[in-house]
Design an enzyme around this catalytic site. Structure first.
Site, PDB file in Angstrom:
ATOM      1  N   ASN A   1       0.856  -1.179   0.000  1.00  0.00           N
ATOM      2  CA  ASN A   1       0.000   0.000   0.000  1.00  0.00           C
ATOM      3  C   ASN A   1       0.902   1.243   0.000  1.00  0.00           C
ATOM      4  O   ASN A   1       1.611   1.490   0.969  1.00  0.00           O
ATOM      5  CB  ASN A   1      -0.889  -0.037   1.250  1.00  0.00           C
ATOM      6  CG  ASN A   1      -1.853   1.132   1.326  1.00  0.00           C
ATOM      7  OD1 ASN A   1      -1.816   2.021   0.476  1.00  0.00           O
ATOM      8  ND2 ASN A   1      -2.707   1.132   2.323  1.00  0.00           N
ATOM      9  N   TYR A   2       0.868   1.983  -1.090  1.00  0.00           N
ATOM     10  CA  TYR A   2       1.732   3.173  -1.206  1.00  0.00           C
ATOM     11  C   TYR A   2       1.252   4.316  -0.302  1.00  0.00           C
ATOM     12  O   TYR A   2       1.997   5.253  -0.050  1.00  0.00           O
ATOM     13  CB  TYR A   2       1.727   3.689  -2.653  1.00  0.00           C
ATOM     14  CG  TYR A   2       2.565   2.939  -3.653  1.00  0.00           C
ATOM     15  CD1 TYR A   2       2.662   1.554  -3.668  1.00  0.00           C
ATOM     16  CD2 TYR A   2       3.259   3.642  -4.636  1.00  0.00           C
ATOM     17  CE1 TYR A   2       3.429   0.896  -4.629  1.00  0.00           C
ATOM     18  CE2 TYR A   2       4.030   2.997  -5.595  1.00  0.00           C
ATOM     19  CZ  TYR A   2       4.109   1.632  -5.587  1.00  0.00           C
ATOM     20  OH  TYR A   2       4.865   0.993  -6.545  1.00  0.00           O
ATOM     21  N   LYS A   3      -0.022   4.251   0.119  1.00  0.00           N
ATOM     22  CA  LYS A   3      -0.650   5.336   0.900  1.00  0.00           C
ATOM     23  C   LYS A   3      -0.376   6.694   0.223  1.00  0.00           C
ATOM     24  O   LYS A   3      -0.423   6.782  -1.002  1.00  0.00           O
ATOM     25  CB  LYS A   3      -0.168   5.295   2.352  1.00  0.00           C
ATOM     26  CG  LYS A   3      -0.505   3.946   3.027  1.00  0.00           C
ATOM     27  CD  LYS A   3      -0.453   3.980   4.519  1.00  0.00           C
ATOM     28  CE  LYS A   3      -0.916   2.645   5.080  1.00  0.00           C
ATOM     29  NZ  LYS A   3      -0.950   2.601   6.529  1.00  0.00           N
TER      30      LYS A   3
ATOM     31  N   HIS B   1     -10.086   0.517   3.825  1.00  0.00           N
ATOM     32  CA  HIS B   1      -8.861   0.622   4.638  1.00  0.00           C
ATOM     33  C   HIS B   1      -9.161   1.456   5.891  1.00  0.00           C
ATOM     34  O   HIS B   1      -9.998   2.359   5.851  1.00  0.00           O
ATOM     35  CB  HIS B   1      -7.731   1.267   3.814  1.00  0.00           C
ATOM     36  CG  HIS B   1      -6.412   1.167   4.505  1.00  0.00           C
ATOM     37  ND1 HIS B   1      -6.014   2.055   5.479  1.00  0.00           N
ATOM     38  CD2 HIS B   1      -5.413   0.239   4.401  1.00  0.00           C
ATOM     39  CE1 HIS B   1      -4.817   1.687   5.931  1.00  0.00           C
ATOM     40  NE2 HIS B   1      -4.434   0.596   5.291  1.00  0.00           N
TER      41      HIS B   1
ATOM     42  N   GLU C   1      -6.092  -5.703   9.953  1.00  0.00           N
ATOM     43  CA  GLU C   1      -5.044  -4.774  10.398  1.00  0.00           C
ATOM     44  C   GLU C   1      -5.519  -4.036  11.653  1.00  0.00           C
ATOM     45  O   GLU C   1      -6.341  -3.118  11.529  1.00  0.00           O
ATOM     46  CB  GLU C   1      -4.782  -3.698   9.340  1.00  0.00           C
ATOM     47  CG  GLU C   1      -4.368  -4.175   7.986  1.00  0.00           C
ATOM     48  CD  GLU C   1      -3.842  -3.030   7.111  1.00  0.00           C
ATOM     49  OE1 GLU C   1      -2.811  -3.230   6.496  1.00  0.00           O
ATOM     50  OE2 GLU C   1      -4.457  -1.944   7.073  1.00  0.00           O
TER      51      GLU C   1
ATOM     52  N   GLY D   1       2.525  -2.965  10.848  1.00  0.00           N
ATOM     53  CA  GLY D   1       3.844  -3.144  11.446  1.00  0.00           C
ATOM     54  C   GLY D   1       4.703  -4.224  10.819  1.00  0.00           C
ATOM     55  O   GLY D   1       5.797  -4.512  11.289  1.00  0.00           O
TER      56      GLY D   1
ATOM     57  N   ALA E   1       3.072  -1.289   4.331  1.00  0.00           N
ATOM     58  CA  ALA E   1       3.367   0.031   3.756  1.00  0.00           C
ATOM     59  C   ALA E   1       4.710   0.567   4.238  1.00  0.00           C
ATOM     60  O   ALA E   1       5.731   0.386   3.580  1.00  0.00           O
ATOM     61  CB  ALA E   1       2.232   1.000   4.097  1.00  0.00           C
ATOM     62  N   SER E   2       4.723   1.229   5.409  1.00  0.00           N
ATOM     63  CA  SER E   2       5.879   2.049   5.805  1.00  0.00           C
ATOM     64  C   SER E   2       7.208   1.303   5.850  1.00  0.00           C
ATOM     65  O   SER E   2       8.241   1.872   5.511  1.00  0.00           O
ATOM     66  CB  SER E   2       5.608   2.727   7.158  1.00  0.00           C
ATOM     67  OG  SER E   2       5.224   1.775   8.126  1.00  0.00           O
TER      68      SER E   2
HETATM   69  O1  G3P Z   1      -2.345  -1.050   4.400  1.00  0.00           O
HETATM   70  C1  G3P Z   1      -1.151  -1.307   5.055  1.00  0.00           C
HETATM   71  C2  G3P Z   1      -1.127  -0.774   6.411  1.00  0.00           C
HETATM   72  O2  G3P Z   1      -2.145  -0.002   6.878  1.00  0.00           O
HETATM   73  C3  G3P Z   1      -0.041  -1.134   7.315  1.00  0.00           C
HETATM   74  O3  G3P Z   1       0.797  -0.043   7.356  1.00  0.00           O
HETATM   75  O4  G3P Z   1       2.910   1.068   7.676  1.00  0.00           O
HETATM   76  O5  G3P Z   1       2.097  -0.550   9.403  1.00  0.00           O
HETATM   77  O6  G3P Z   1       2.886  -1.379   7.189  1.00  0.00           O
HETATM   78  P1  G3P Z   1       2.251  -0.246   7.942  1.00  0.00           P
END
Ligand code: G3P
Length: 222
Positions: A9-11, A93, A141, A181, A202-203
């Site tokens: 997810n590039y957000k 989401h 999530e 995470g 994502a991050s």
């Molecule tokens: O959609 C992916 C997400 O919400 C998780 O984000 O940054 O914790 O990998 P992250």
């Protein structure tokens, strides 16, 4: 949907927007080819066509609105997204939550347009409820772990395991992903050991110094 699967997810991070969205897509494509693991890019709407033109990656939208063509200024119309190149979409989401009836409408729109639907949920109960809509995938999530670097698969393993059991008891063909995470090979291995079919993240990748290496590490223990 081939599994195991990684959906990135590039957000709306600057590191994954515009020209950088394409660079990240090249990293995904190359990590996917080297590892043989299916990797999906989920960029912002404005970057979908750019990535479609230059890569062979599967692309998911981050959101589709429950609308039909006509007067809906500012909305994401499924017909346009499909023409731009998506083969699926995230739905609901945590950062763009929808009403229950609208989630169902968008899952049905995805079926009608032959694209894959991945509905995000925040806990075991919502995973179970969403499974009754028969999407292609549910991605659980816990919102409090998103963006923290604390992996759901290790911090809240029961959420992953129980979501898998509840969803598969309704429809064994629905894929269950987990997210929040997740960033390392151990995190993804733990998710798979709990019965997940893949991860949504994502991050940990978007902000990595070398996203391709981070992706290869992510799938290194499969
Ligand atoms: O959609 C992916 C997400 O919400 C998780 O984000 O940054 O914790 O990998 P992250």
């Amino acid at each position: 949907m081939n599994t195991p699967i990684v959906i990135l997810n590039y957000k709306t991070y600057l590191e994954s927007s515009g020209k950088k969205a394409l660079e990240l897509a090249y990293a995904l494509e190359s990590a996917s080819e080297e590892s043989g693991i299916t990797m999906v890019a989920s960029p912002q709407v404005a970057d979908i066509y750019r990535i479609k033109e230059k890569t062979s990656l599967p692309i998911f939208a981050q959101h589709i609105d429950p609308i039909t063509p006509g007067g809906h200024t500012g909305s994401n119309l499924i017909e346009t997204l499909v023409e731009a190149g998506i083969s699926g979409s995230l739905i609901n989401h945590s950062e763009n939550r929808m009403k229950l009836a609208d989630i169902d409408d968008v899952v049905q729109l995805c079926k009608a347009h032959n694209i894959e639907s991945c509905v995000c949920t925040n806990n075991i109960a919502t995973s179970k409820a969403i499974a009754t809509f028969n999407p292609d995938a549910v991605a659980v999530e816990p919102p409090e772990l998103i963006g923290t670097g604390i992996p759901v698969s290790q911090a809240q393993p029961e959420v992953v395991e129980d979501s898998v059991n509840e969803v598969k008891s309704i429809n064994k063909d629905i894929k269950v992903l987990c997210g929040a995470g997740i960033s390392t090979g151990d995190d993804m291995r733990a998710a798979m050991d709990l019965g997940a079919d893949g991860v949504l993240l994502a991050s940990g990748i978007v902000k990595a110094e070398n996203p391709k290496n981070a992706l290869l590490d992510l799938v290194s223990k499969l």
